[in-house]
Motif scaffolding. Structure first.
Motif, PDB file in Angstrom:
ATOM      1  N   TYR A   1       9.971  31.231 -49.941  1.00  0.00           N
ATOM      2  CA  TYR A   1       8.710  31.921 -49.679  1.00  0.00           C
ATOM      3  C   TYR A   1       7.836  31.754 -50.924  1.00  0.00           C
ATOM      4  N   LEU A   2       6.725  31.023 -50.795  1.00  0.00           N
ATOM      5  CA  LEU A   2       5.836  30.826 -51.947  1.00  0.00           C
ATOM      6  C   LEU A   2       4.830  31.980 -52.042  1.00  0.00           C
ATOM      7  N   ALA A   3       5.213  33.000 -52.811  1.00  0.00           N
ATOM      8  CA  ALA A   3       4.305  34.133 -53.061  1.00  0.00           C
ATOM      9  C   ALA A   3       3.729  33.960 -54.466  1.00  0.00           C
ATOM     10  N   LEU A   4       3.279  32.762 -54.726  1.00  0.00           N
ATOM     11  CA  LEU A   4       2.816  32.367 -56.065  1.00  0.00           C
ATOM     12  C   LEU A   4       1.303  32.323 -56.132  1.00  0.00           C
ATOM     13  N   PRO A   5       0.736  32.300 -57.341  1.00  0.00           N
ATOM     14  CA  PRO A   5      -0.704  32.021 -57.425  1.00  0.00           C
ATOM     15  C   PRO A   5      -0.972  30.663 -56.759  1.00  0.00           C
ATOM     16  N   PRO A   6      -2.036  30.575 -55.963  1.00  0.00           N
ATOM     17  CA  PRO A   6      -2.261  29.365 -55.154  1.00  0.00           C
ATOM     18  C   PRO A   6      -2.337  28.068 -55.961  1.00  0.00           C
ATOM     19  N   GLN A   7      -2.759  28.156 -57.224  1.00  0.00           N
ATOM     20  CA  GLN A   7      -2.847  26.911 -58.005  1.00  0.00           C
ATOM     21  C   GLN A   7      -1.466  26.329 -58.293  1.00  0.00           C
ATOM     22  N   LEU A   8      -0.400  27.092 -58.006  1.00  0.00           N
ATOM     23  CA  LEU A   8       0.961  26.585 -58.239  1.00  0.00           C
ATOM     24  C   LEU A   8       1.619  26.061 -56.955  1.00  0.00           C
ATOM     25  N   PHE A   9       0.938  26.184 -55.818  1.00  0.00           N
ATOM     26  CA  PHE A   9       1.554  25.781 -54.552  1.00  0.00           C
ATOM     27  C   PHE A   9       2.003  24.319 -54.570  1.00  0.00           C
ATOM     28  N   GLU A  10       1.106  23.421 -55.009  1.00  0.00           N
ATOM     29  CA  GLU A  10       1.415  21.982 -54.934  1.00  0.00           C
ATOM     30  C   GLU A  10       2.657  21.667 -55.754  1.00  0.00           C
ATOM     31  N   GLN A  11       2.640  22.167 -56.997  1.00  0.00           N
ATOM     32  CA  GLN A  11       3.758  21.928 -57.896  1.00  0.00           C
ATOM     33  C   GLN A  11       5.062  22.470 -57.291  1.00  0.00           C
ATOM     34  N   ALA A  12       4.992  23.646 -56.711  1.00  0.00           N
ATOM     35  CA  ALA A  12       6.186  24.265 -56.136  1.00  0.00           C
ATOM     36  C   ALA A  12       6.700  23.442 -54.954  1.00  0.00           C
ATOM     37  N   VAL A  13       5.790  22.971 -54.113  1.00  0.00           N
ATOM     38  CA  VAL A  13       6.199  22.192 -52.935  1.00  0.00           C
ATOM     39  C   VAL A  13       6.887  20.901 -53.375  1.00  0.00           C
ATOM     40  N   VAL A  14       6.282  20.207 -54.312  1.00  0.00           N
ATOM     41  CA  VAL A  14       6.831  18.920 -54.760  1.00  0.00           C
ATOM     42  C   VAL A  14       8.199  19.123 -55.421  1.00  0.00           C
ATOM     43  N   ASN A  15       8.294  20.084 -56.321  1.00  0.00           N
ATOM     44  CA  ASN A  15       9.551  20.279 -57.046  1.00  0.00           C
ATOM     45  C   ASN A  15      10.661  20.810 -56.153  1.00  0.00           C
ATOM     46  N   LEU A  16      10.303  21.722 -55.257  1.00  0.00           N
ATOM     47  CA  LEU A  16      11.323  22.239 -54.327  1.00  0.00           C
ATOM     48  C   LEU A  16      11.772  21.141 -53.366  1.00  0.00           C
ATOM     49  N   GLY A  17      10.763  20.418 -52.868  1.00  0.00           N
ATOM     50  CA  GLY A  17      11.064  19.322 -51.931  1.00  0.00           C
ATOM     51  C   GLY A  17      12.040  18.345 -52.561  1.00  0.00           C
ATOM     52  N   ALA A  18      11.796  17.975 -53.812  1.00  0.00           N
ATOM     53  CA  ALA A  18      12.664  17.018 -54.502  1.00  0.00           C
ATOM     54  C   ALA A  18      14.054  17.629 -54.702  1.00  0.00           C
ATOM     55  N   LEU A  19      14.088  18.893 -55.107  1.00  0.00           N
ATOM     56  CA  LEU A  19      15.386  19.555 -55.350  1.00  0.00           C
ATOM     57  C   LEU A  19      16.225  19.609 -54.066  1.00  0.00           C
ATOM     58  N   LEU A  20      15.559  19.868 -52.951  1.00  0.00           N
ATOM     59  CA  LEU A  20      16.306  20.069 -51.705  1.00  0.00           C
ATOM     60  C   LEU A  20      16.838  18.769 -51.103  1.00  0.00           C
ATOM     61  N   ARG A  21      16.366  17.638 -51.627  1.00  0.00           N
ATOM     62  CA  ARG A  21      16.874  16.352 -51.120  1.00  0.00           C
ATOM     63  C   ARG A  21      18.389  16.237 -51.311  1.00  0.00           C
ATOM     64  N   ASP A  22      18.899  16.965 -52.313  1.00  0.00           N
ATOM     65  CA  ASP A  22      20.347  16.892 -52.583  1.00  0.00           C
ATOM     66  C   ASP A  22      21.164  17.788 -51.664  1.00  0.00           C
ATOM     67  N   PHE A  23      20.502  18.500 -50.778  1.00  0.00           N
ATOM     68  CA  PHE A  23      21.243  19.466 -49.946  1.00  0.00           C
ATOM     69  C   PHE A  23      20.954  19.241 -48.462  1.00  0.00           C
ATOM     70  N   THR A  24      21.906  19.679 -47.653  1.00  0.00           N
ATOM     71  CA  THR A  24      21.723  19.484 -46.206  1.00  0.00           C
ATOM     72  C   THR A  24      21.466  20.799 -45.484  1.00  0.00           C
ATOM     73  N   ASN A  25      21.350  21.888 -46.226  1.00  0.00           N
ATOM     74  CA  ASN A  25      21.140  23.189 -45.571  1.00  0.00           C
ATOM     75  C   ASN A  25      19.882  23.151 -44.703  1.00  0.00           C
ATOM     76  N   PRO A  26      19.922  23.839 -43.562  1.00  0.00           N
ATOM     77  CA  PRO A  26      18.666  24.047 -42.835  1.00  0.00           C
ATOM     78  C   PRO A  26      17.719  24.832 -43.743  1.00  0.00           C
ATOM     79  N   ARG A  27      16.441  24.508 -43.714  1.00  0.00           N
ATOM     80  CA  ARG A  27      15.514  25.163 -44.636  1.00  0.00           C
ATOM     81  C   ARG A  27      14.168  25.456 -43.979  1.00  0.00           C
TER      82      ARG A  27
END
Ligand SMILES: NC(=O)c1ccc[n+]([C@@H]2O[C@H](COP(=O)([O-])OP(=O)(O)OC[C@H]3O[C@@H](n4cnc5c(N)ncnc54)[C@H](OP(=O)(O)O)[C@@H]3O)[C@@H](O)[C@H]2O)c1
Length: 454
Positions: free
Chosen positions: A96-122
């Motif tokens: 859940y991104l409850a962050l200041p909006p200027q951090l959304f892009e960074q959060a999406v990219v970094n989380l997206g990359a991190l989750l590539r190593d996992f198979t959990n439903p997300r």
């Protein structure tokens, strides 16, 4: 769905999390809901901000709650997060991104990359504002879609979590009496207002870079408008409903610069610049008139209005029906008031239909305005907070009350020409606190013989 679910709240120490998300989760836990929620990780930098929340929290909530020190700009934080995720095999992960909006892009990219190593439903939940203009919204959609499928994305517009807003759908499509009159033949115009008493207390930095048009109109008011104006979906199911809402947004007439100057009012409350600490031309009030170019709504104006530091806090949508025909307009010198169907979203949760009735004096005397009211709280008992409804839907996987990627862009398509036009004219009208806004907002509606309904 009984798969265990784990929440990661990025911005878990922030105002939204503390004031809205945690109370909503606790309220649901008390009601015996969220049985499959096994853990909440609150991610943030300042643990001390959670002290008060935790001091007051229910034991059941505390048992599943854990603070994780996390800084989006720090690599070690991602390592910690990755380690936490690696212990959660088989569980569904909700970020859940409850962050200041200027951090959304960074959060999406970094989380997206991190989750590539996992198979959990997300699932990825993203707060508003979704972009600051059309191009930034497109870019955010592009990044989201690079790492997540549309089925995994939940774009929040918390107005859609409000029961009276959802009730517009039930009102229209489960009451056959309204369908025949819900069009240009019977409706004179529609008003949607979100009036606020408070100013920008504590949120000056955010608000000054956004303003009322982006903060309220692009999302909340256009969402209410979509529910009021949409066609019945072919089936009552998420994508059909969202398809119909997108069609409304795409049929809204885009404003030319001349139309912006005639049909859009931009104003600021007196004293705002002092609060900001410099001369600002950010609007704290906006009123506008829009048209939908389709068969149902041709030439029916939709008036939208929102502002801060106004006389009262009120959110309402009003459907104003046409006047009675000419020869009945004069009952002993008075014109019968136009019928109105009011959807009150705040402070009450009410529906009100104004109906004229006979005057006790005489058949020909001026009819009196009466009203029929339906109070949703009285009828339904307690109604859940917007965030309770939305969190429950996120967990169960129901995306109906979330905004689809093309929908958010269609809404920006309407707002962008206004922003572009405002770039040219920096002037801004002011209004006094505790009023219903600037003179021009009254002029906008009164020049066509109409008036705002409060
Ligand atoms: N507040 C509301 O009522 C409300 C209503 C509707 C929508 N929203 C939306 O919800 C989002 C959050 O708003 P908010 O009012 O809660 O903001 P906020 O009070 O300023 O909280 C921001 C959160 O982001 C965290 N954060 C900031 N920089 C960070 C970084 N570099 N790394 C990790 N975490 C970081 C902060 O953590 P630390 O302080 O611990 O560093 C804090 O938890 C925004 O998109 C806003 O538009 C808020």
């Amino acid at each position: 769905m009984d798969r265990p679910v784990v929440f990661f709240i990025l911005g878990g120490t922030g105002d939204l999390a503390r004031r809205k998300l945690y109370p909503a989760i606790q309220s649901m836990l008390r009601k015996g809901k969220l049985k499959n929620l096994s853990k909440i990780f609150a991610l943030g930098r300042k643990r001390e901000k959670l002290e008060e929340t935790l001091a007051k929290a229910d034991p059941v909530f505390k048992r599943i709650f854990e603070f994780v020190e996390f800084d989006l700009t720090d690599r070690k934080s991602y390592k910690r997060l990755s380690e936490a995720v690696s212990t959660l095999s088989g569980k569904e992960l909700i970020f859940y991104l409850a962050l200041p909006p200027q951090l959304f892009e960074q959060a999406v990219v970094n989380l997206g990359a991190l989750l590539r190593d996992f198979t959990n439903p997300r699932k990825l939940v993203i707060e508003k504002p979704f972009g600051l203009d059309l191009s930034s919204a497109k870019k955010l959609n592009f990044l989201l879609e690079k790492y997540f499928s549309e089925e995994e994305i939940y774009r929040i517009d918390h107005f859609l979590g409000k029961v009276p807003v959802q009730n517009i759908f039930a009102l229209r499509f489960s009451n056959y009496i309204f369908e025949g009159v819900w069009n240009k033949n019977f409706i004179d115009h529609i008003q949607i207002s979100a009036l606020e008493e408070e100013g920008v207390e504590g949120r000056v930095g955010y608000y000054d870079s956004v303003g009322a048009l982006r903060d309220m109109v692009q999302n909340h008011l256009l969402q209410i408008l979509s529910f009021i104006a949409m066609e019945p979906p072919s089936v009552v199911e998420t994508e059909s409903i969202r398809d119909e809402k997108v069609k409304v947004l795409k049929s809204l007439r885009k404003l030319s610069p001349e139309e912006v100057s005639r049909q859009v009012v931009k104003a600021q409350y007196e004293g705002y610049s002092q609060e900001v600490g410099r001369v600002s031309n950010t609007e704290t009030f906006v009123a506008l008139k829009l048209y939908i170019d389709n068969f149902r709504w041709q030439d029916v104006p939709f008036y939208l209005r929102t502002g801060k530091r106004l006389k009262e806090k009120k959110t309402l949508a009003v459907v104003v029906f046409k006047k009675v025909p000419g020869n009945f307009r004069s009952f002993l010198g008075c014109a019968p008031p136009q019928n109105m169907l009011t959807v009150e979203i705040a402070p009450g949760n009410r529906l009100k239909l104004s109906i004229n009735m006979i005057s006790p004096q005489k058949l020909e005397a001026c009819p009196l305005e009466g009203s029929m009211e339906l109070d949703l709280v009285r009828e339904l008992g307690e109604i859940p907070s917007a965030y309770e409804t939305l969190i429950e839907d996120i967990i169960s996987g129901d995306r109906t009350l979330f905004v689809r990627g093309d929908e958010v862009e269609a809404a920006w398509e309407i707002v962008q020409p206004i922003l572009d036009s405002w770039e040219e004219t920096k002037d801004i009208e002011t209004y006094k606190e505790g009023t219903y806004g600037p003179e021009s907002a009254f002029e906008l509606i009164e020049r066509n013989g109409r008036r705002w309904v409060n």
